[in-house]
Design a protein around this motif. Structure first.
Motif, mmCIF file in Angstrom:
data_model
loop_
_atom_site.group_PDB
_atom_site.id
_atom_site.type_symbol
_atom_site.label_atom_id
_atom_site.label_comp_id
_atom_site.label_asym_id
_atom_site.label_seq_id
_atom_site.Cartn_x
_atom_site.Cartn_y
_atom_site.Cartn_z
ATOM 1 N N UNK A 77 0.739 -1.186 0.004
ATOM 2 C CA UNK A 77 0.053 -0.106 -0.137
ATOM 3 C C UNK A 77 1.107 1.229 0.100
ATOM 4 N N UNK A 78 1.959 1.341 0.790
ATOM 5 C CA UNK A 78 2.891 2.327 0.740
ATOM 6 C C UNK A 78 3.390 2.735 -0.519
ATOM 7 N N UNK A 79 3.711 1.423 -1.205
ATOM 8 C CA UNK A 79 4.501 1.726 -2.808
ATOM 9 C C UNK A 79 3.378 2.444 -3.649
ATOM 10 N N UNK A 80 2.167 1.854 -3.450
ATOM 11 C CA UNK A 80 1.179 2.560 -4.312
ATOM 12 C C UNK A 80 0.694 3.765 -4.201
ATOM 13 N N UNK A 81 0.464 4.266 -2.798
ATOM 14 C CA UNK A 81 0.438 5.600 -2.491
ATOM 15 C C UNK A 81 1.212 6.463 -2.501
ATOM 16 N N UNK A 82 2.841 6.023 -2.413
ATOM 17 C CA UNK A 82 3.813 6.720 -3.105
ATOM 18 C C UNK A 82 3.812 7.229 -4.380
ATOM 19 N N UNK A 83 3.387 6.036 -5.319
ATOM 20 C CA UNK A 83 3.268 6.309 -6.729
ATOM 21 C C UNK A 83 2.374 7.255 -7.137
ATOM 22 N N UNK A 84 1.032 7.106 -6.434
ATOM 23 C CA UNK A 84 -0.036 8.066 -6.666
ATOM 24 C C UNK A 84 0.391 9.580 -6.322
ATOM 25 N N UNK A 178 4.469 3.206 -14.310
ATOM 26 C CA UNK A 178 4.729 2.660 -13.102
ATOM 27 C C UNK A 178 3.397 1.698 -12.900
ATOM 28 N N UNK A 179 3.357 0.339 -12.919
ATOM 29 C CA UNK A 179 2.318 -0.366 -12.714
ATOM 30 C C UNK A 179 2.412 -1.278 -11.177
ATOM 31 N N UNK A 180 1.287 -1.947 -11.040
ATOM 32 C CA UNK A 180 0.971 -2.653 -9.828
ATOM 33 C C UNK A 180 0.010 -3.581 -9.998
ATOM 34 N N UNK A 181 0.239 -4.982 -9.518
ATOM 35 C CA UNK A 181 -0.503 -6.157 -9.882
ATOM 36 C C UNK A 181 -0.331 -7.161 -8.974
ATOM 37 N N UNK A 182 -1.195 -8.154 -8.739
ATOM 38 C CA UNK A 182 -0.987 -9.121 -7.845
ATOM 39 C C UNK A 182 -2.363 -9.795 -7.198
ATOM 40 N N UNK A 183 -2.337 -9.637 -5.770
ATOM 41 C CA UNK A 183 -3.327 -10.298 -5.341
ATOM 42 C C UNK A 183 -4.014 -9.209 -4.136
ATOM 43 N N UNK A 184 -3.349 -8.250 -4.071
ATOM 44 C CA UNK A 184 -4.045 -7.333 -2.850
ATOM 45 C C UNK A 184 -5.075 -6.436 -3.264
ATOM 46 N N UNK A 185 -6.267 -6.551 -2.502
ATOM 47 C CA UNK A 185 -7.277 -5.509 -2.965
ATOM 48 C C UNK A 185 -7.003 -4.441 -1.908
ATOM 49 N N UNK A 186 -7.774 -3.103 -1.993
ATOM 50 C CA UNK A 186 -7.692 -2.319 -1.080
ATOM 51 C C UNK A 186 -8.805 -2.635 0.127
ATOM 52 N N UNK A 187 -8.280 -3.296 1.253
ATOM 53 C CA UNK A 187 -8.884 -4.050 2.219
ATOM 54 C C UNK A 187 -8.448 -3.718 3.437
ATOM 55 N N UNK A 204 1.786 -8.805 -3.818
ATOM 56 C CA UNK A 204 1.566 -7.741 -5.048
ATOM 57 C C UNK A 204 3.004 -7.326 -5.544
ATOM 58 N N UNK A 205 2.855 -6.738 -6.639
ATOM 59 C CA UNK A 205 4.130 -6.692 -7.429
ATOM 60 C C UNK A 205 4.267 -5.112 -7.824
ATOM 61 N N UNK A 206 5.342 -4.469 -7.885
ATOM 62 C CA UNK A 206 5.502 -3.112 -8.603
ATOM 63 C C UNK A 206 6.540 -3.385 -9.769
ATOM 64 N N UNK A 207 5.541 -3.198 -10.825
ATOM 65 C CA UNK A 207 6.384 -3.449 -12.350
ATOM 66 C C UNK A 207 6.817 -2.125 -12.891
ATOM 67 N N UNK A 208 7.866 -2.016 -13.540
ATOM 68 C CA UNK A 208 8.086 -1.219 -14.594
ATOM 69 C C UNK A 208 8.862 -1.806 -15.714
#
Length: 428
Positions: A77-84, A178-187, A204-208
């Protein structure tokens, strides 16, 4: 259309998932797989696997990707929030569950701030889960002025017949790079403000790299069906050849769903099992394979391939019973089943011979194989697989092995319930 508009009631969207999820642009001609794999020191016996999934997924195997596993909610979540927070142009976010409280508060706040500074945003939610979650994420997004759409909303009569076809994909792409995919919902159950509190786990995975364009394409297609709006080019996404190479991982996206002529997820599982020579490791919270997959697992074991399956011990009683209704055949062949202790782990991972990884949203059950729209990524890279193997080893060290002899000792009424539950597994 104005970026603050919501699209969940747009009358122009296609009427049927099979029509909207039509095949993507014609895939590129198959490259010389043996040369590509050899450059990356990947064994040539993976060539049939690479060719098979190429034809199934209708996507090219792409070089030059960096893929970083994110093993905890705080990390992912922190990685996704930082990218956003650092976004400059665009954000697309697709998820099955989006809770408006807990970690969802942070996501809505960051999306609102990005929207205020001129970043264009689209959020796509599964129509059923969006209406079931409380507090309402629909109201939260609407109040924040964030454009969103619902996939197969049960409130629309013409989509009600598709009620059982759900979008289980988890994709986020920021600035097309910058992409993110995997199993995590925002839960809410996968995050806590207290780092010492035990919460559910996932991967989850951070992909570039160029693979990000394949994530974007999946979102664009599903957004078109759900909203009727076409997203093209910048700022939404870049073509594969426009995204700089970031690493050394060979990867390919696999967008699977009930509209496909060929069952892409099942085909990927089967081909990987048939190619395996030494070992197969599977981690899934919902492991209820059909007879075809059971036979493929048995065939792999007959070839002296070691098969290890990891499932959470603290799953719901009904889902665990459905697994037990299937697992006896696999255990009889010689597979090893590991029951992992709490916290509950939602990861969906498969490793073959320590060089090939399949990760994403797809489980090993009828819902993922036949009913859900899923997104997975296959990766060829020993270093990446070694990082995931660390997770498997950690779970194996704390797990309890469940043997065939133990299954046979289960009371008859338990085994009867197992078999009955397995019949209804597509609806669980």
């Amino acid at each position: 259309q104005h970026p603050s508009q919501t699209f969940h009631l747009d009358q122009n969207r296609p009427r049927h998932p099979a029509k909207s999820h039509s095949r993507q642009q014609p895939f590129k001609q198959q490259t010389e797989c043996n040369t590509t794999l050899d450059v990356h020191e990947i064994s040539s016996y993976y060539i049939p696997l690479a060719k098979s999934i190429h034809r199934l997924a209708e996507q090219s195997l792409i070089d030059g990707n960096e893929i970083e596993p994110l093993f905890t909610g705080n990390t992912a979540y922190n990685a996704m929030l930082e990218a956003i927070a650092n976004s400059k142009k665009s954000i697309v976010l697709m998820t099955y569950i989006f809770h408006a409280d807990g970690i969802g508060v942070k996501f809505i706040s960051e999306l609102r701030q990005a929207h205020a500074r001129g970043v264009v945003i689209r959020v796509l939610l599964d129509g059923v889960m969006a209406h079931l979650t409380r507090p309402s994420v629909v109201h939260a997004l609407r109040n924040a002025g964030i454009p969103f759409a619902l996939f197969n909303s049960p409130l629309l009569a013409r989509q009600f017949i598709f009620l059982n076809l759900r979008s289980h994909r988890k994709i986020c792409v920021v600035d097309g790079r910058i992409g993110f995919t995997g199993g995590f919902n925002i839960h809410r159950d996968y995050w806590s403000s207290n780092p010492d509190e035990a919460v559910h786990q996932d991967t989850h995975f951070r992909v570039t790299g160029p693979i990000v364009a394949q994530l974007s394409t999946v979102f664009v297609n599903e957004w078109l069906y759900s909203s009727g709006e076409t997203l093209r080019g910048e700022p939404w996404f870049l073509e594969e050849d426009e995204i700089p190479h970031e690493g050394r991982v060979l990867a390919r996206g696999i967008a699977a769903g009930p509209n496909e002529q060929q069952e892409r997820l099942r085909g990927s599982y089967l081909t990987a099992l048939n190619v395996a020579q030494k070992s197969v490791k599977i981690m899934s919270p919902y492991f209820i394979p059909d007879e075809v997959l059971i036979a493929a697992i048995g065939d792999a074991i007959n070839r002296q391939v070691e098969v290890d399956i990891f499932i959470p011990r603290n799953n719901s009683k009904i889902l665990l019973a459905a697994t037990m209704g299937t697992i006896n055949e696999i255990l009889g062949h010689g597979a090893r089943l590991w029951l992992c202790p709490p916290p509950f782990n939602h990861s969906k991972l498969m490793i073959v011979d320590d060089q090939w990884l399949l990760m994403g949203s797809g489980n090993w059950d009828e819902r993922s194989l036949r009913l859900n729209f899923e997104f997975n990524v296959e990766c060829y890279n020993a270093l990446l697989v070694n990082k995931i193997n660390t997770l498997f080893r950690t779970h194996q060290n704390s797990a309890t092995q469940f043997t065939y002899a133990e299954y046979l000792k289960r009371p008859f009424h338990h085994r009867l319930f197992d078999g009955c539950t397995r019949i209804f597994s597509p609806f669980l």
